[in-house]
Every structure is written in structure tokens, then in C-alpha cells.
Design a protein around this motif. Sequence first.
Motif, PDB file in Angstrom:
ATOM      1  N   TYR A  67      -1.692 -12.344   4.094  1.00  0.00           N
ATOM      2  CA  TYR A  67      -1.062 -12.400   5.413  1.00  0.00           C
ATOM      3  C   TYR A  67      -1.747 -11.465   6.410  1.00  0.00           C
ATOM      4  O   TYR A  67      -1.421 -11.466   7.596  1.00  0.00           O
ATOM      5  CB  TYR A  67       0.422 -12.017   5.317  1.00  0.00           C
ATOM      6  CG  TYR A  67       1.270 -12.995   4.536  1.00  0.00           C
ATOM      7  CD1 TYR A  67       1.820 -14.122   5.140  1.00  0.00           C
ATOM      8  CD2 TYR A  67       1.529 -12.791   3.188  1.00  0.00           C
ATOM      9  CE1 TYR A  67       2.610 -15.011   4.424  1.00  0.00           C
ATOM     10  CE2 TYR A  67       2.313 -13.682   2.457  1.00  0.00           C
ATOM     11  CZ  TYR A  67       2.849 -14.788   3.090  1.00  0.00           C
ATOM     12  OH  TYR A  67       3.626 -15.676   2.379  1.00  0.00           O
ATOM     13  N   GLY A  68      -2.676 -10.637   5.930  1.00  0.00           N
ATOM     14  CA  GLY A  68      -3.331  -9.665   6.805  1.00  0.00           C
ATOM     15  C   GLY A  68      -4.821  -9.881   6.918  1.00  0.00           C
ATOM     16  O   GLY A  68      -5.388 -10.823   6.354  1.00  0.00           O
ATOM     17  N   LYS A  69      -5.462  -8.989   7.685  1.00  0.00           N
ATOM     18  CA  LYS A  69      -6.919  -8.999   7.851  1.00  0.00           C
ATOM     19  C   LYS A  69      -7.494  -7.716   7.257  1.00  0.00           C
ATOM     20  O   LYS A  69      -6.964  -6.629   7.481  1.00  0.00           O
ATOM     21  CB  LYS A  69      -7.288  -9.095   9.331  1.00  0.00           C
ATOM     22  CG  LYS A  69      -6.878 -10.404   9.985  1.00  0.00           C
ATOM     23  CD  LYS A  69      -7.280 -10.435  11.457  1.00  0.00           C
ATOM     24  CE  LYS A  69      -6.872 -11.757  12.107  1.00  0.00           C
ATOM     25  NZ  LYS A  69      -7.237 -11.801  13.552  1.00  0.00           N
ATOM     26  N   SER A  87       5.330  -4.966   9.487  1.00  0.00           N
ATOM     27  CA  SER A  87       4.470  -5.171  10.655  1.00  0.00           C
ATOM     28  C   SER A  87       3.049  -5.516  10.232  1.00  0.00           C
ATOM     29  O   SER A  87       2.633  -5.292   9.089  1.00  0.00           O
ATOM     30  CB  SER A  87       4.470  -3.930  11.543  1.00  0.00           C
ATOM     31  OG  SER A  87       3.854  -2.848  10.868  1.00  0.00           O
ATOM     32  N   GLN A  88       2.288  -6.049  11.189  1.00  0.00           N
ATOM     33  CA  GLN A  88       0.952  -6.535  10.887  1.00  0.00           C
ATOM     34  C   GLN A  88       0.037  -5.439  10.348  1.00  0.00           C
ATOM     35  O   GLN A  88      -0.832  -5.693   9.510  1.00  0.00           O
ATOM     36  CB  GLN A  88       0.323  -7.165  12.133  1.00  0.00           C
ATOM     37  CG  GLN A  88      -0.975  -7.918  11.875  1.00  0.00           C
ATOM     38  CD  GLN A  88      -0.789  -9.082  10.903  1.00  0.00           C
ATOM     39  OE1 GLN A  88       0.157  -9.843  11.017  1.00  0.00           O
ATOM     40  NE2 GLN A  88      -1.702  -9.207   9.962  1.00  0.00           N
ATOM     41  N   SER A  89       0.246  -4.204  10.788  1.00  0.00           N
ATOM     42  CA  SER A  89      -0.628  -3.118  10.337  1.00  0.00           C
ATOM     43  C   SER A  89      -0.524  -2.903   8.838  1.00  0.00           C
ATOM     44  O   SER A  89      -1.522  -2.581   8.175  1.00  0.00           O
ATOM     45  CB  SER A  89      -0.291  -1.819  11.082  1.00  0.00           C
ATOM     46  OG  SER A  89       1.052  -1.438  10.849  1.00  0.00           O
ATOM     47  N   TYR A  90       0.679  -3.109   8.266  1.00  0.00           N
ATOM     48  CA  TYR A  90       0.839  -2.944   6.820  1.00  0.00           C
ATOM     49  C   TYR A  90       0.304  -4.153   6.065  1.00  0.00           C
ATOM     50  O   TYR A  90      -0.201  -4.019   4.938  1.00  0.00           O
ATOM     51  CB  TYR A  90       2.305  -2.686   6.483  1.00  0.00           C
ATOM     52  CG  TYR A  90       2.803  -1.381   7.078  1.00  0.00           C
ATOM     53  CD1 TYR A  90       2.461  -0.163   6.512  1.00  0.00           C
ATOM     54  CD2 TYR A  90       3.587  -1.381   8.225  1.00  0.00           C
ATOM     55  CE1 TYR A  90       2.896   1.037   7.064  1.00  0.00           C
ATOM     56  CE2 TYR A  90       4.022  -0.202   8.788  1.00  0.00           C
ATOM     57  CZ  TYR A  90       3.671   1.010   8.205  1.00  0.00           C
ATOM     58  OH  TYR A  90       4.084   2.180   8.773  1.00  0.00           O
ATOM     59  N   LYS A  91       0.399  -5.324   6.666  1.00  0.00           N
ATOM     60  CA  LYS A  91      -0.226  -6.507   6.059  1.00  0.00           C
ATOM     61  C   LYS A  91      -1.743  -6.332   6.029  1.00  0.00           C
ATOM     62  O   LYS A  91      -2.408  -6.660   5.035  1.00  0.00           O
ATOM     63  CB  LYS A  91       0.136  -7.767   6.850  1.00  0.00           C
ATOM     64  CG  LYS A  91       1.615  -8.076   6.897  1.00  0.00           C
ATOM     65  CD  LYS A  91       1.870  -9.274   7.819  1.00  0.00           C
ATOM     66  CE  LYS A  91       3.337  -9.381   8.185  1.00  0.00           C
ATOM     67  NZ  LYS A  91       3.597 -10.459   9.161  1.00  0.00           N
ATOM     68  N   ASP A  92      -2.284  -5.798   7.112  1.00  0.00           N
ATOM     69  CA  ASP A  92      -3.729  -5.542   7.172  1.00  0.00           C
ATOM     70  C   ASP A  92      -4.137  -4.481   6.150  1.00  0.00           C
ATOM     71  O   ASP A  92      -5.221  -4.557   5.566  1.00  0.00           O
ATOM     72  CB  ASP A  92      -4.139  -5.097   8.574  1.00  0.00           C
ATOM     73  CG  ASP A  92      -3.983  -6.195   9.616  1.00  0.00           C
ATOM     74  OD1 ASP A  92      -3.855  -7.373   9.232  1.00  0.00           O
ATOM     75  OD2 ASP A  92      -3.979  -5.862  10.824  1.00  0.00           O
TER      76      ASP A  92
END
Length: 454
Positions: free
Chosen positions: A84-86, A158-163
Motif C-alpha cells: 500500500y506504500g512507496k 497514514s501514508q507515511s507509515y505505509k511508505d
Amino acid sequence: IVPHHLAHAASTFFTSGFKEATILIADGQGENESTTIAHGKGNKISILKSFPIKDSLGYFYESINKYIGFHYLDSGKTMGLAPYGKANIAFHNIKATNSGYVVDLKRELQYDSLHLDEQEALIALWHEELKKYVKSPNKVKYIFDKDNGRIKAQFDISQSYKDLAASAQAALEKTLIHLVKVAIQMTGVKDVCLSGGVALNCVANGKLLKNTPINNLFIFPSANDAGVSAGAALYAAVLYDKTAKFIKISHPYFGPEYKNKEVKKILKSRKIHYTKPKNVCKTAAKLLAENKVIGWFQGKMEIGPRALGNRSILASPLIKSNWERVNIVKGRELWRPLSPAILDEHKEEYFENDVYSPFMLTALKVKNDKRTVVPAIVHVDGSSRPQTVSKNVNRKFWNLISHFHKLTGVPVILNTSFNGPGEPIVCSPQDALQTFNNSGLDYLVINDYLLSKG
């Protein structure tokens, strides 16, 4: 006393069927090491190189788990979250070298006398490092779901943790790929055995097959610390018998078994209504085709953390909403992937790599034209972690999937472990009944007996 990593090495090499192999062990730590390269030949194992605790890949990944808001041991959640992240964090402090790798955290690891090992101290160092990329550790929110009366994790990460998850997974894969290449150079042998908790990272295992010169890969089904008892016993066998010979294990079914007579006695003592279909596999397949979710309890329990057709929750993979539905039944986060069990003779039709995977330890890409056929077992990155089922290994499970194949044209079913949230996989009929009664399962099959609700 058999050293920890030597026990890991014995567990995987002596059950691999290889006459000679390159062995890679990676986990949190053994006594004084975290990663080990070894060479197995005949009934001898030689340690070639070990890496210190400060270089632990297992503790690195556990630090990520905790920083995202999971438990230290929730590596499967981090692995499932990664797609789900980059991967936008390079982790330059994990450095490849000609002889392996090194981790440079700029601070010396201090032993913490409050704990038995260096786990907490090393994870604390990693958390200081992670603050450079994501300011503070996350706290996953858990809410009470009134519909099914369970606590569940809310996917508000949040996206930062997915990344962060994606970056950690990429860093682990890159390091393992390099380590396998280095190890093969050391031994000159392209048959490879893996063990240690890190070897349960099925996504990384799939990448190893694609990006290293491996000929054949073997991973002991209890690759984590649950398997070192077997490894120690196998190693001790050589000490007592220098001519000891070993064979490849073809199945993981070494646990307790409960015969029909014993199951029937339990059901009658609890005054539980049941039926005994003429062909329980055919009946169960029909229920799956009708989109029922089934608890499946058969024969000897599997060893290892994966349900492999004897203590499983089963569903149809044909309907995408079953992904969420089965996660709700198990009380898991709704975004977590679920795995397929596929008839071994059809695996090349569904997966890009024709890999024999009886222990569900390798993630592979699902072929593009099949992703819409079995959407409930395809993760967001197009991958899946299959169990290949052979008739001569687990005939009853193979028969069940075969009947489903005849009914639907699809030789695949959704297969996940038979347990409730935070619980171990069920072992006894009593365990199975408790989980059945406390979950959203529609039916329970114990040996040849069928139970329903209502």
C-alpha cells in the motif's frame, strides 16, 4: 547444547532432501549472531560466516512493526501493509559489502541488564533512526465493531507509515538477495536452504527466486524458533550416529490427530447436532461454491505458522468481498491479504513462476488473466502466497479442491488459518468448536462430521 543458528540450519538442511546446499539463517538473534551463512554436505554442516547482533535483520523488521503501531511479532502485518506504500526511504545505514552486509546505526549497542537479550536495546536504536524519516511512532486505533461484537484494528494508518513498511520490505529484500548471492559464491552450491524467522517473509522468498542464481529453494515449515527443537534433535542424531541419513519432508502434518470415534464422543457429550455426509469433501465443496465460509479440521495438525489444509478456514476465492468477509470472521484488519490453496497440477495456469510450494512460504505474482477469476486471494500488488496441494501428500484436501474445481471450473480455494483474533491455530476438536461458536463461520467440518449454525 546445540547453538541456536546451528539448530536452525539442521532443521532446514536435514529435511530438504539436498545432498549439498548453501544455508542462510536470518532472525532476531541466536546467542551472539543474527545472520549466519553455512554449508551443508551429507550429514555435516559447516558455519562459514556469522554477523553480529547489531546487524540483525529480524530486529530491524521488528522495529518497523512497532513503529507502525503493531506488535513486535507482527511481521506479517508489516509485510501485508507494504504494497500500500512507496519505498521512498533508502536505509543507507544497511550497507552491502563484498562478504555480506553491515548495519551502521552510528551508536554502539549497549547490553540492557533488564532484558535477557539485546532486542529492546537494538529496537530502541532503530527507533531513533526512524525518527529521521517519520517523526514519531504510530498508534493503531482499535474500535469495537457492534455488528460482530469484536475489537478490530481501524485502517487509519497514514501514508507515511505505509511508505515506511514498503521501504523496510524493499531494504530487507535487497539485503537478502545480496546475501544469497554472496553465500552461493562462498559455497559454489545453488541449492539453497533458508531458516530463521526472517525466512517466513514469503514476499522476500519470491524475490530470491527471481533475482538470484538459486536452482532450488527449500524452507523448513517451522522456520521460526518453533522449529529449532526439531533442528537440535536432527543435529544430535548425527552426533550419536555418524552415518545418519536424512530424507526430504513432503508434508508438515506431524501434530496431534483425533479419530472419528473420539470426535463423535465429544459432539455427543456436548449434545451438538451433526450429520455425517456420504462424501464430506463433495459436500464441503458444494458449500464453498454456494459461498459459505467453513472451518476445516482434519487429520494431524500442521507444524509451523501456516494452515495447510488440516486446521484451515476455507472460502470461495471467486468473490472479491470474501477477502473482507473472512478477515471479519477472523477479527483481522480488513486490508490484510489471504492465501490460496491450489491443486499442484494447475499451479502453472495461475502463477507466473511454476513453483512447488507445499508450505505456503513463497509469494508469487498471479497471472494477469486469472486475477479477476480469483480476486479474493490477489493482493493489491497482484501477488499471492499459494499452497500447492498434491494428491499423494494430502488426499482429503486435494479431493475437496478437486470437487470445487468440478463445480466451478477453478482449482483454487481461499485458505487461511483456523483461529480467532490473537489466538493460536486450533489444535483439538474442543478448540475448533469454541472458535466456530465465537466467529462468523457458517459451517464446521471435523473429520467426516458436518456442523452448521441454526
